[in-house]
Write an enzyme that holds these catalytic residues in place. Structure first.
Site, PDB file in Angstrom:
ATOM      1  N   GLY A 238       1.018  -1.032  -0.005  1.00  0.00           N
ATOM      2  CA  GLY A 238      -0.173   0.083   0.046  1.00  0.00           C
ATOM      3  C   GLY A 238       0.844   1.149  -0.113  1.00  0.00           C
ATOM      4  O   GLY A 238       1.800   1.204   0.288  1.00  0.00           O
ATOM      5  N   CYS A 239       0.349   2.478  -0.398  1.00  0.00           N
ATOM      6  CA  CYS A 239       1.028   3.448  -0.548  1.00  0.00           C
ATOM      7  C   CYS A 239       1.463   4.185   0.810  1.00  0.00           C
ATOM      8  O   CYS A 239       2.580   4.535   1.137  1.00  0.00           O
ATOM      9  CB  CYS A 239       0.236   4.618  -1.568  1.00  0.00           C
ATOM     10  SG  CYS A 239      -1.405   4.742  -0.790  1.00  0.00           S
TER      11      CYS A 239
END
Lengths: 346, 346, 346, 346
Positions: free
Chosen positions: C153-154
């Site tokens: 995930g970012c």
């Protein structure tokens, strides 16, 4: 909020022009927002749809029932989409309210032109040609007594205000006018669409609706209505990465009568200064206007420059204020005999 | 970094075009940045001036000593301001380097025009008319062997690329061309000035230098040089709230030869498609180009549309890439026989 | 495009991460995009959905048929939403492809945690705890041979990269970590929603999902998996008016072992420099990182500072590149034995 | 403009807070801007420096001569930089004017703290500890009769307003408070500097002055002055790509007395609602405030949420309005017995 104040109803409350009406009315000494309608959010506070109003406005959203609204309010600001708007305007007017219509439904002079450009049957064609265009700089007397006012389009405001007096004066050629306009994204409305997502429009500028935008006939129609002279005009709108503002860069040719290009520029500046000497919102300036100079206000800045063998006019407005809700409040002030600047001082 | 790679010197390293050169060279398989100069920051790492390069480039800033640089590097990318640039270009060229000059000093055909528009005495007038204009789409053969290449201006690139073939074809009238351009703020450089502060330009669009911008004569000069036909052109630049990109909206009139406006649009699209069929960076598209479609790339998107009795051409480039540093890398590739897309794939 | 190149299939092509994959592959010397799927736009060119690719990519959109795609491509980049993704990942993997999954479906160690935070039944629970997390800085060996890689995930990327080594080292207290993150709007995806309209997010910053964002458990899970130590962490994401980038400001307390706050800062900087000395994309810097320093790149910049009796870590990434598609290309490079920087030089 | 209106002098007229004072006074029914000073632009119209005022304000810039100004105006809004400001404030006060000082020169309780953080000798140390802090929500009685008011800092306003009542109530621990603030760029002033150029700050967010910002001691000083309790606080400001607005995300720990985290959140919301029930500009809201909700207004929105074992407070203000010029007008209203909302309705 005073009990003797004018009572305003907002018809169609979820968009940006509706929020701008509410924002301006917060500062209006003689008018209060008392009704707000919405099809989808009935019963919710208006401030839930527009959190900027939290703690500042306690109006609840209600359905659009013209006879009920006519009891509760004196004037309707109708922020519905074209086509849909005309029907509601009719009901509200027939229920006895004075109505300011933000849509294009009553702006044009001809049913044919309307139906051609908007692609719908007009629901109340009898009133076409019989509703005043809400630009108090030219139509204040008629607005005073109007039952319905057609609030001007945003791009047209930025083009008509400089062009109408210039066409009327004979200083420019009427068959070769180019209007290159740049608008902030709020002009595209608040309905979720791919094209107005942040990451689509941010850091980007693009032309759209080249040769096909509906505001071109409105510009031509009104310039002719004001000046008495038909014109040919090309209009290219651009989506610009900013919330608000329209800058129109307008290319015209001085007429033979205007003399040299430099003389023409001087004559045009004088003419515009004279035309708008008493208009509280129109400023003919020496600097090149930027949209930021008028952002959030009802003001217009315009200037005229020489470029090659052409003359360039630059005109800046805020599309949500002078291009929509500010003009509506200004029209309301004229309709009800208030000072023209009430609610519009910022 | 390979020892057989071309060695590139960056002359004047603190601005945005210099950073863009450095960024593009990071991806170039056959060229390396080995020298970077700066008057004020000697000894500092280039990556301190441009923190985007942290950990990715270890070049130290050094003073501009042409003979030293000529030993260390094969080609100079000269990112100095006009006037100052010509002197350094001369020294670097005389020291034996091939030079790509980002300034306007060698772009125009006439010393008189240069001195009139730039307001300075040209420091090396003998070379005016004798330096190739770095637009490989038209001058690739000359660029291959050039000692000095005049890298094109950003606005001119966006206007010349669509206009030159159209003028050459006789499809448009040559005396009534309007170029309305919108540029991102990086075009104004990296020196601190009131006008390019964030809060001055953000959320605002404005025209500037109306009728007086120096890129107008460059557009006219180059279109004539490429097409053989002199033209009259009006140019209005606008400062747009975005980092990068130029959108030029160009208004032309079809010539009698072009037939109806619709036929003219078709002919123009065909002509442009043919002209650029082998150009790796030029795309004649059906959609309306936005600057975001080409941001950060060396690509050009253009299209042609009908509007009233005019034709509208829309052309989008990135001002820092195809409008400056990307064109420079492309020129370098042509000069040194590399594939034209090296370092420009993104 | 070379016939011996790795053939990449893009599964779910309309979003921003898909465009970023396509953009990066344009520069990859050993891999080509050959398949792109879309439920709604079958038959259209990918470049019609993403006009940035006009003239640069001629892949047509096709439906998601795992067995067909497995014949045409070697690896799948799966950009589908969580829940939906796991099913397609399974089909593609069972059809023999290696898969890089952009969703959260295989990131967490526990089915219970997944189902609690994502509110759906996991479609392939057997693989939970058995799919490698695609952060080559920690898991390169496992990624080399993985059939499926869970792309990080970012937000987690920006927090795990500084925190995991610090937790492992014992230099910070593990039960009082605050991650205050600021993300560009592209992180919210490309589906039209009110909250990501330009005029809603421009000129505004706001926290969202306070105390409830799904990336918090991912951060805790991975820091524990890497460091061997469980942690407690509070995470607050903010929507920031910019296209790209995440800045995480992380507040930690030095442990008793770390000594004075100043000594702790020095130890942490050294430890991070050592940890990432061979990582091509991770830069421990002296300046305060800005998201612009890494925009459009796969790079990470981080630093450590003293503030009161706490230590502040600042970490910047591009959410679409190192936070999504760049990491995916980096993972692909590791999986197929390519240089880790292929396609990621910009 | 009425002859009985309060006459306001603007001291230091070229910055953004000065423009904001002028903008707000345009709507003030009981006060007029009559004097504006500038060192560099003497004789020019104020509207030339701020083209937004074109046609709306005809004040000319004059030098700062305290005795002359004291004849022409009743109150001075002093927008000078710290250090310089104290001297002018003294002259204006000694000439008999009431003064609202925008600088930090009279905000702190201790000369030592001031001289330590601001690095200058205080020019009028006798008044330290003897000037009222201009936050009418806490000090209205003292402001009514004050000769000099120290207008609050922007970041401190966003932290003190939620924190002071919470500290006073004993609901939170006082030694572990983290204030993570995000500000628009106008907070950095209007002097041309590299760091506030459009292309440096646009599309980027960064922390700055980590552990060293001068507003941290102001927050601690005022929270203690209001609540009677000393606190420890860490403050990290961030530069955010927007013109206006501050969002402060504040991490606190509930005290033992506050009970569970959920109970603490409820108690804190109640306490804040009670504290500000009569404050016209402070809104304790259920939604998560965004800076856009208060942009261009004097309003404050705050809320409290649960996250892990901490409580998160989010507070949004406009840095130029409630964080500077709006607060100044509010202070002026209190000083002169006007309704607190005069000039601040928008």
């Amino acid at each position: 909020m005073s009990s003797s104040n004018l009572r305003v109803a907002l018809i169609g409350s979820t968009g940006y022009t509706a929020l701008e009406v509410a924002r301006l009315l917060l500062t209006h000494p003689r008018a209060d927002l008392v009704v707000a309608t919405s099809r989808h959010d009935e019963g919710k506070p208006l401030s839930e749809i527009h959190p900027m109003l939290a703690g500042r406005c306690d109006v609840l959203l209600q359905p659009l029932d013209a006879s009920e609204i006519a009891k509760a309010a004196d004037v309707a600001m109708c922020c519905l989409p074209h086509g849909a708007s005309a029907e509601s305007v009719r009901e509200l007017a027939e229920a006895g309210m004075r109505v300011i219509d933000f849509s294009a439904d009553f702006r044009l002079s001809s049913v044919e032109t309307y139906e051609h450009w908007y692609g719908v049957k007009h629901p109340w064609p009898e009133r076409i040609g019989n509703v005043i265009y809400g630009m108090p700089e030219f139509f204040a007397d008629e607005i005073k007594t109007a039952d319905i006012v057609a609030n001007p389009g945003c791009y047209p405001t930025s083009a008509i205000m400089p062009l109408a007096p210039l066409v009327q004066s004979g200083l420019i050629e009427t068959n070769d006018i180019i209007v290159d306009s740049k608008s902030g994204v709020s002009g595209a409305g608040r309905s979720p669409k791919l094209g107005t997502l942040y990451c689509e429009t941010n850091e980007s500028i693009a032309a759209y609706a080249v040769g096909t935008h509906r505001h071109a006939p409105e510009m031509m129609d009104l310039v002719e209505r004001i000046s008495g002279t038909p014109i040919e005009l090309m209009f290219t709108p651009h989506l610009t990465p900013m919330d608000r503002g329209i800058l129109s860069t307008i290319y015209v040719k001085p007429s033979a009568k205007a003399g040299s290009v430099d003389a023409a520029v001087d004559s045009m500046m004088s003419l515009l200064r004279d035309t708008y000497s008493d208009a509280p919102y129109v400023h003919v300036v020496d600097h090149l206007p930027a949209t930021k100079h008028v952002a959030g206000t009802n003001h217009v800045q315009m200037t005229v420059r020489h470029s090659g063998n052409r003359v360039v006019i630059v005109c800046a407005i805020d599309n949500l204020t002078k291009g929509a809700s500010g003009a509506a409040v200004q029209n309301m002030n004229v309709m009800f005999g208030f000072p023209e600047t009430d609610g519009l001082l910022v």
